[in-house]
Design an enzyme around this catalytic site. Sequence first.
Site, short mmCIF file in Angstrom:
data_model
loop_
_atom_site.label_atom_id
_atom_site.label_comp_id
_atom_site.label_asym_id
_atom_site.label_seq_id
_atom_site.Cartn_x
_atom_site.Cartn_y
_atom_site.Cartn_z
N TYR A 1 0.89 -1.22 -0.09
CA TYR A 1 0.25 -0.09 0.15
C TYR A 1 0.85 1.31 -0.04
CZ TYR A 1 -3.73 3.31 0.66
OH TYR A 1 -4.37 4.15 0.60
N PHE B 1 -5.20 21.25 -24.62
CA PHE B 1 -6.00 19.75 -25.06
C PHE B 1 -7.43 19.88 -24.35
CE2 PHE B 1 -7.11 15.35 -23.91
CZ PHE B 1 -7.11 14.93 -25.07
N ASP B 2 -8.35 19.19 -24.86
CA ASP B 2 -9.69 19.46 -24.54
C ASP B 2 -10.05 19.17 -22.88
OD1 ASP B 2 -9.57 16.68 -25.02
OD2 ASP B 2 -11.19 16.52 -26.83
N ASP C 1 2.69 20.66 -20.49
CA ASP C 1 1.61 19.59 -20.75
C ASP C 1 2.49 18.50 -21.66
OD1 ASP C 1 0.09 17.44 -21.57
OD2 ASP C 1 -1.74 18.92 -22.04
N ALA D 1 2.64 15.37 -22.66
CA ALA D 1 2.24 13.78 -22.93
C ALA D 1 2.95 13.32 -24.21
CB ALA D 1 0.70 14.04 -23.55
N LYS E 1 0.63 8.00 -23.39
CA LYS E 1 1.31 8.34 -24.77
C LYS E 1 2.57 8.04 -24.61
CE LYS E 1 -2.68 10.92 -24.97
NZ LYS E 1 -3.54 11.64 -24.34
N HIS F 1 -19.15 15.17 -29.82
CA HIS F 1 -18.78 13.93 -30.73
C HIS F 1 -18.74 12.47 -30.34
CE1 HIS F 1 -15.43 15.44 -28.28
NE2 HIS F 1 -14.60 14.22 -28.67
C1 LIG Z 1 -4.15 12.46 -23.76
C2 LIG Z 1 -3.80 14.16 -23.39
C3 LIG Z 1 -4.34 14.71 -22.16
C4 LIG Z 1 -5.16 13.91 -21.20
O1 LIG Z 1 -4.49 12.74 -20.74
P1 LIG Z 1 -5.49 11.49 -20.34
O2 LIG Z 1 -4.54 10.50 -19.84
O3 LIG Z 1 -6.20 11.01 -21.68
O4 LIG Z 1 -6.32 11.74 -19.12
C5 LIG Z 1 -3.75 15.86 -21.83
N1 LIG Z 1 -2.92 16.62 -22.70
C6 LIG Z 1 -2.74 16.06 -23.63
C7 LIG Z 1 -1.76 16.73 -24.84
C8 LIG Z 1 -3.16 14.82 -24.17
O5 LIG Z 1 -2.73 14.36 -25.49
#
Ligand SMILES: *Cc1c(COP(=O)(O)O)cnc(C)c1O
Length: 455
Positions: free
Chosen positions: A70, A122-123, A211, A213, A254, A446
């Site tokens: 844990y 990002f959305d 960010d 990713a 990613k 969408h």
């Molecule tokens: C995928 C992504 C996110 C969100 O991450 P999740 O793991 O899907 O919650 C944020 N910013 C970017 C640029 C992304 O490609």
Amino acid sequence: MPIMEPYRIKVVEPIPITTRAHRERALAAAGYNPFNLAAEDVTIDLLSDSGTGALSAEQQSAGLRGDETYAGARSYYRFRDVVSELTGYPHAFPVHQGRAAERILFTALLKPGQLSVSNTHFDTTRANVEILGGKAVDLPCRAAKDLDDDAPFKGDIDLDALEAVLSGPEDVALVLITITNNGGGGQPVSMANIKAAGELARRHGVPFFLDAARFAENAWLVTQREPGYAGRTPREVAREAFDLADGCVASLKKDAIVHMGGLLAVRDPALAEKCELLLIATEGFRTYGGLAGRDLEMLAQGLLEVTEPAYLRARAESTAYLADLAAQAGVDSVRPTGVHAVYLNAGRLLTHLPPGRFPGFALATELYLAGGIRCAELGSLYLGELDEAGELLKPAPYELVRLAIPRRVYTQSHLEYVAETLAGIAKDPGRVPGYRLTHAPKLLRHFNCRLEPAV
Ligand SMILES: *Cc1c(COP(=O)(O)O)cnc(C)c1O
């Protein structure tokens, strides 16, 4: 020279080979929404590169070594060591995916009415800012507006506009640079731009975050395109980017090549303390943050593998190869090609369809019907303004289709199949019908909308 994947295949999974009649039935039953399709009806899935990568043998075995204690699990220390070596950030928290990191960071940093300023949010990032009462401001550079412009760093933030916002009357909570710029066609951000944006933020006393990713793919494109970086390794470049920021949020689905995971890392100990409380309240204790020990092991290993130059080169080349084959077939895509996806210019191919008949969606649908290829529309269906009846009031600026490439999953022949399917459509684009909405929910349209052919 063929693109040679720098790995061989040890475990395989059959992919469904279906008939057009089967796909027509499946898609009609799905209300023509690809999100409603079952995986068993899809031959090549290019809907997303998120959590869809193939694990390596090393990742699988690391997973078996996962320590499920844990608190203070061995796997946590491995995660922490790998992240700290990669980023240099002293405080690193695992979270279940990227959006959890966004929610925690923004809850700690952003007050209602404040701005989050980005090259492009990002959305989910935008949604997290807005849910907290903030305003998400996107400032993409000018070159990003021209899809055909071959400028090397169309993911850059517009520095003049950033300076204007920072000097203006509104209160800015943070500056967030998305690398690569997913919303902007997967375009990279230059080191010069990250540096300059960071200096502007610092001069105005505003926290500066990444960010991250696709930090490795951004670093690869920097080594290929930015003067002064040609001899550097992607890992060194990534570290330099992290060094320029106060911390990062990242979806590890990613560039850690795992199926689930995220990261929040910061320098400031006071901010780390705030984030840790939120983490424990909503994700899990600081040494697991919503993940299992085996996940932490696999993502730590993935973070080491993803900066391998041979892997990044093959991935970038295969994406460029798909874009080149599409161009030979007469289908343009956003220039220059990035790494994680090809963004087809459907508006230019299906000139017989007005934006209100959703040309991007029509092309994505035709790729499925003709070849079982699933992909996402990024056009007026996703980004346009609709009236109550689902008719388009204001189109999106472009009608694009995103072919996202999962990591280490498809080979060159799979991409050739995609290109051939596309070429078949491009021979007679006038035959592709438009679509109209039959159900258009107000939120997250969408994912949940339904459509029918408009013939
Ligand atoms: C995928 C992504 C996110 C969100 O991450 P999740 O793991 O899907 O919650 C944020 N910013 C970017 C640029 C992304 O490609």
